[in-house]
Scaffold this active site. Structure first.
Site, PDB file in Angstrom:
ATOM      1  CB  VAL A  20       4.957   1.440   9.570  1.00 56.19           C
ATOM      2  CG1 VAL A  20       3.931   2.521   9.890  1.00 56.19           C
ATOM      3  CG2 VAL A  20       6.308   2.069   9.246  1.00 56.19           C
TER       4      VAL A  20
ATOM      5  N   GLY B  29       7.639   1.379   2.810  1.00 55.37           N
ATOM      6  CA  GLY B  29       7.428   0.396   1.738  1.00 55.37           C
ATOM      7  C   GLY B  29       8.458   0.577   0.642  1.00 55.37           C
ATOM      8  CB  SER B  30      11.559  -0.814  -0.161  1.00 49.21           C
ATOM      9  OG  SER B  30      11.513  -2.186   0.152  1.00 49.21           O
ATOM     10  N   GLY B  31       8.515  -1.313  -2.171  1.00 49.58           N
ATOM     11  CA  GLY B  31       8.047  -2.005  -3.369  1.00 49.58           C
ATOM     12  C   GLY B  31       8.228  -1.086  -4.570  1.00 49.58           C
ATOM     13  CG  PHE B  32       6.921  -2.249  -8.550  1.00 48.07           C
ATOM     14  CD1 PHE B  32       8.028  -2.323  -9.367  1.00 48.07           C
ATOM     15  CD2 PHE B  32       6.166  -3.386  -8.375  1.00 48.07           C
ATOM     16  CE1 PHE B  32       8.377  -3.504 -10.003  1.00 48.07           C
ATOM     17  CE2 PHE B  32       6.492  -4.575  -9.001  1.00 48.07           C
ATOM     18  CZ  PHE B  32       7.609  -4.634  -9.823  1.00 48.07           C
ATOM     19  N   GLY B  33       6.352   1.319  -5.756  1.00 46.98           N
ATOM     20  CA  GLY B  33       6.044   2.727  -5.517  1.00 46.98           C
ATOM     21  C   GLY B  33       7.072   3.408  -4.640  1.00 46.98           C
TER      22      GLY B  33
ATOM     23  CG  ASP C  40      -0.960  -2.668  -5.447  1.00 42.64           C
ATOM     24  OD1 ASP C  40      -1.064  -1.988  -6.480  1.00 42.64           O
ATOM     25  OD2 ASP C  40      -0.617  -3.870  -5.451  1.00 42.64           O
TER      26      ASP C  40
ATOM     27  CD  GLU D  16       1.727 -13.982 -15.889  1.00 42.26           C
ATOM     28  OE1 GLU D  16       1.861 -13.188 -16.828  1.00 42.26           O
ATOM     29  OE2 GLU D  16       2.106 -13.734 -14.735  1.00 42.26           O
TER      30      GLU D  16
HETATM   31  C1  LIG Z   1       1.785 -12.404  -8.027  1.00 41.52           C
HETATM   32  C2  LIG Z   1       1.701 -10.986  -8.561  1.00 41.52           C
HETATM   33  C3  LIG Z   1       1.931 -10.738  -9.909  1.00 41.52           C
HETATM   34  C4  LIG Z   1       1.878  -9.454 -10.416  1.00 41.52           C
HETATM   35  N1  LIG Z   1       2.128  -9.256 -11.741  1.00 41.52           N
HETATM   36  C5  LIG Z   1       2.180  -7.998 -12.212  1.00 41.52           C
HETATM   37  C6  LIG Z   1       2.539  -7.751 -13.571  1.00 41.52           C
HETATM   38  O1  LIG Z   1       2.796  -8.681 -14.337  1.00 41.52           O
HETATM   39  N2  LIG Z   1       2.606  -6.461 -13.987  1.00 41.52           N
HETATM   40  C7  LIG Z   1       2.321  -5.427 -13.140  1.00 41.52           C
HETATM   41  O2  LIG Z   1       2.424  -4.270 -13.562  1.00 41.52           O
HETATM   42  N3  LIG Z   1       1.943  -5.621 -11.884  1.00 41.52           N
HETATM   43  C8  LIG Z   1       1.875  -6.877 -11.390  1.00 41.52           C
HETATM   44  N4  LIG Z   1       1.511  -7.086 -10.097  1.00 41.52           N
HETATM   45  C9  LIG Z   1       1.070  -5.957  -9.275  1.00 41.52           C
HETATM   46  C10 LIG Z   1       2.254  -5.178  -8.754  1.00 41.52           C
HETATM   47  O3  LIG Z   1       3.237  -6.029  -8.254  1.00 41.52           O
HETATM   48  C11 LIG Z   1       1.740  -4.233  -7.684  1.00 41.52           C
HETATM   49  O4  LIG Z   1       0.760  -3.410  -8.253  1.00 41.52           O
HETATM   50  C12 LIG Z   1       2.879  -3.382  -7.138  1.00 41.52           C
HETATM   51  O5  LIG Z   1       3.825  -4.195  -6.486  1.00 41.52           O
HETATM   52  C13 LIG Z   1       2.354  -2.347  -6.177  1.00 41.52           C
HETATM   53  O6  LIG Z   1       3.442  -1.608  -5.706  1.00 41.52           O
HETATM   54  P1  LIG Z   1       3.387  -0.946  -4.262  1.00 41.52           P
HETATM   55  O7  LIG Z   1       4.661  -0.182  -4.129  1.00 41.52           O
HETATM   56  O8  LIG Z   1       2.120  -0.245  -4.059  1.00 41.52           O
HETATM   57  O9  LIG Z   1       3.352  -2.175  -3.236  1.00 41.52           O
HETATM   58  P2  LIG Z   1       4.351  -3.394  -3.084  1.00 41.52           P
HETATM   59  O10 LIG Z   1       5.212  -3.541  -4.271  1.00 41.52           O
HETATM   60  O11 LIG Z   1       3.497  -4.544  -2.677  1.00 41.52           O
HETATM   61  O12 LIG Z   1       5.276  -2.959  -1.865  1.00 41.52           O
HETATM   62  C14 LIG Z   1       4.787  -2.779  -0.573  1.00 41.52           C
HETATM   63  C15 LIG Z   1       5.960  -2.786   0.388  1.00 41.52           C
HETATM   64  O13 LIG Z   1       5.516  -2.316   1.646  1.00 41.52           O
HETATM   65  C16 LIG Z   1       6.068  -3.112   2.670  1.00 41.52           C
HETATM   66  N5  LIG Z   1       5.164  -3.014   3.819  1.00 41.52           N
HETATM   67  C17 LIG Z   1       3.854  -3.337   3.852  1.00 41.52           C
HETATM   68  N6  LIG Z   1       3.345  -3.081   5.060  1.00 41.52           N
HETATM   69  C18 LIG Z   1       4.358  -2.588   5.820  1.00 41.52           C
HETATM   70  C19 LIG Z   1       4.457  -2.135   7.158  1.00 41.52           C
HETATM   71  N7  LIG Z   1       3.392  -2.125   7.969  1.00 41.52           N
HETATM   72  N8  LIG Z   1       5.645  -1.712   7.598  1.00 41.52           N
HETATM   73  C20 LIG Z   1       6.746  -1.703   6.793  1.00 41.52           C
HETATM   74  N9  LIG Z   1       6.698  -2.106   5.510  1.00 41.52           N
HETATM   75  C21 LIG Z   1       5.524  -2.545   5.036  1.00 41.52           C
HETATM   76  C22 LIG Z   1       6.129  -4.501   2.060  1.00 41.52           C
HETATM   77  O14 LIG Z   1       7.065  -5.322   2.723  1.00 41.52           O
HETATM   78  C23 LIG Z   1       6.519  -4.185   0.620  1.00 41.52           C
HETATM   79  O15 LIG Z   1       7.910  -4.171   0.449  1.00 41.52           O
HETATM   80  C24 LIG Z   1       1.561  -8.382  -9.561  1.00 41.52           C
HETATM   81  C25 LIG Z   1       1.324  -8.613  -8.210  1.00 41.52           C
HETATM   82  C26 LIG Z   1       1.396  -9.904  -7.715  1.00 41.52           C
HETATM   83  C27 LIG Z   1       1.148 -10.149  -6.252  1.00 41.52           C
END
Ligand SMILES: Cc1cc2nc3c(=O)[nH]c(=O)nc-3n(C[C@H](O)[C@H](O)[C@H](O)COP(=O)(O)OP(=O)(O)OC[C@H]3O[C@@H](n4cnc5c(N)ncnc54)[C@H](O)[C@@H]3O)c2cc1C
Length: 434
Positions: A78, A10-14, A299, A170
């Site tokens: 994955v 996962g290359s999201g925020f975390g 998340d 929003e």
């Molecule tokens: C519309 C929206 C608005 C938001 N607004 C805000 C805000 O204003 N302020 C704030 O703080 N937070 C906000 N959030 C929440 C915030 O974006 C999340 O809490 C944050 O992105 C969580 O980070 P994460 O790294 O856990 O997951 P994510 O950022 O969701 O990253 C998960 C990554 O894992 C990858 N992945 C998932 N499953 C697999 C798999 N099986 N194999 C390979 N890769 C995989 C995905 O492609 C993704 O890149 C918002 C969320 C949404 C949806």
């Protein structure tokens, strides 16, 4: 002995924060994501409402990490974790071995057991979701222009958002402005400015995680903007022509789902306990019970603060969790095996309501109105990844602010469906408002 292998899924925020915080450590990192980009989800609603284009809020992961020779990026999905063999399994059955594993796979929207609603009421989580919603919104205005039946036209120009958290609020504000400012002079037979925007929330207030006075302010700001806010009502049915809430039918062409989340299946991969939303119940240091080499962050996990309250599912919490996991891996490599609980620091809550109002709660100070809107804008620009995108987004916003025009109004993804037969419209344009 090779280097310590860290696999980050996962290359999201975390996930990205973890990889960045491992810079300089004596490790080999493999970052796996099923998408090739890191996405700034807080601005997704602006893509969905045609204010920003997709490339303004997402960046190729490979490019972000181009100077990190020890990081290998894999585009793959994955599908499982072999905890005994210490490897993650990819969609083609191949495996990637790890010494430390960080699962940061996030969450998706959930329909409370009604997955069949998704095709009528898409949620907002990915760029594809945002462009699907944008297409649905813009097609509804186009179809209304071709519809001569006033009831059908009213339904086409009724936009419903389910869920009044930050995303729902929003979205509602942005749709009103799209209809009343951007599109108002561009249609001849229908009147976009008369569009109904309805926000339905099961709780008794909007922005439930904000202080009561900021929720109240947001409710008034939404109503002043022209959003119909319905509180304390649960949606019980959704179909292609509308929905039912509190026993009442509302005909609407475009419904957007902004309620409920379901974590990625990390708990199933690991065979461990999860909460009702599927989030892995992690230890105080964010590792999985019984598996000190596996972290679940952001998340995908539910972590608890020292006061017993849950760490919120927001971007900054995911980033801090990623940094914590990296710190713990570094400490262990340096021979430090002491416990290191995650200490989450909440920096604040922000939400915007249209282009002139926002609410911000930094704990030590609360802001509302236009000043909060400016702070919200500057904070979001600051958190974007590179200078080019910061400038591009700032320019796009300035342009929208001054002219009301949104330039990302493209209907893409397939042929524009014919939603209404072409009929000669003889009556005067009619407002679809209540
Ligand atoms: C519309 C929206 C608005 C938001 N607004 C805000 C805000 O204003 N302020 C704030 O703080 N937070 C906000 N959030 C929440 C915030 O974006 C999340 O809490 C944050 O992105 C969580 O980070 P994460 O790294 O856990 O997951 P994510 O950022 O969701 O990253 C998960 C990554 O894992 C990858 N992945 C998932 N499953 C697999 C798999 N099986 N194999 C390979 N890769 C995989 C995905 O492609 C993704 O890149 C918002 C969320 C949404 C949806």
């Amino acid at each position: 002995m090779g280097k310590h292998r860290v696999v980050v899924v996962g290359s999201g925020f975390g996930g990205l924060a973890a990889v960045q915080a491992l810079a300089g450590a004596d490790v080999e990192v493999t970052l796996i994501d099923r998408r090739n980009h890191h996405l700034f989800q807080p601005l997704l609603y602006q893509v969905a409402t045609a204010s920003l284009s997709t490339s303004e809020i997402a960046w190729p992961i490979r490019h972000i990490l181009r100077n990190r020779a020890e990081v290998t990026t894999l585009l793959a999905t994955v599908t499982g974790v072999d905890v005994t063999g210490k490897a993650v399994t990819l969609e083609d059955g191949s495996q990637v071995g790890y010494d430390s594993l960080i699962l940061a796979t996030g969450a998706r929207h959930a329909y409370f057991g009604h997955d069949e609603w998704e095709k009528f009421a898409p949620g907002l989580k990915t760029l594809e979701d945002a462009t699907t919603i944008r297409r649905k919104l813009l097609l509804a205005f186009e179809a209304a222009e071709r519809e001569s039946d006033p009831d059908k036209r009213r339904a086409l120009l009724t936009f419903v958002i389910v869920g009044a958290g930050p995303t729902g609020v929003e979205m509602a504000g942005a749709i009103v402005e799209l209809a009343r400012i951007t599109l108002k002079d561009e249609f001849r037979r229908s009147d976009p400015a008369g569009a109904r925007v309805v926000l339905i929330e099961a709780a008794e207030k909007v922005l439930g995680n904000f202080r009561p006075e900021l929720s109240e302010y947001s409710l008034n700001a939404l109503r002043n903007l022209g959003v119909e806010v319905i509180l304390g009502e649960t949606v019980t049915a959704i179909d292609a022509d509308g929905l039912v809430y509190g026993g009442k039918r509302l005909d609407a062409e475009c419904i957007i789902w902004a309620a409920g989340v379901q974590a990625s299946p990390a708990a199933k991969w690991l065979g461990v306990e999860a909460d009702r939303a599927g989030r892995v119940k992690v230890e105080a240091d964010l590792t999985v019970p019984g598996h000190p080499d596996i972290f679940v962050i952001g998340d995908a996990a539910t972590a608890t603060k020292p006061d017993g309250k849950p760490v919120p599912g927001i971007g900054d919490a995911a980033k801090q969790a990623g940094q914590h996991a990296a710190r713990l891996i570094r400490a262990r490599l340096n021979g430090d095996t002491g416990s290191m609980p995650f200490r989450y620091k909440h920096k604040g809550d922000l939400a915007t309501i249209g282009k002139r109002a926002a609410v911000i709660d930094f704990g030590w100070i609360q802001l509302r109105g236009w000043i909060a809107w400016w702070v919200w804008g500057l904070a979001h620009i600051y958190f974007l990844i590179d200078i080019k995108n910061r400038l591009a987004v700032a320019l796009s916003w300035l342009w929208i602010y001054l002219s009301g025009q949104r330039s990302a109004r493209l209907i893409t993804q397939g042929e524009a469906e014919q939603k209404a037969p072409i009929k000669e419209v003889t009556e005067a344009p009619e407002s679809a408002g209540p």
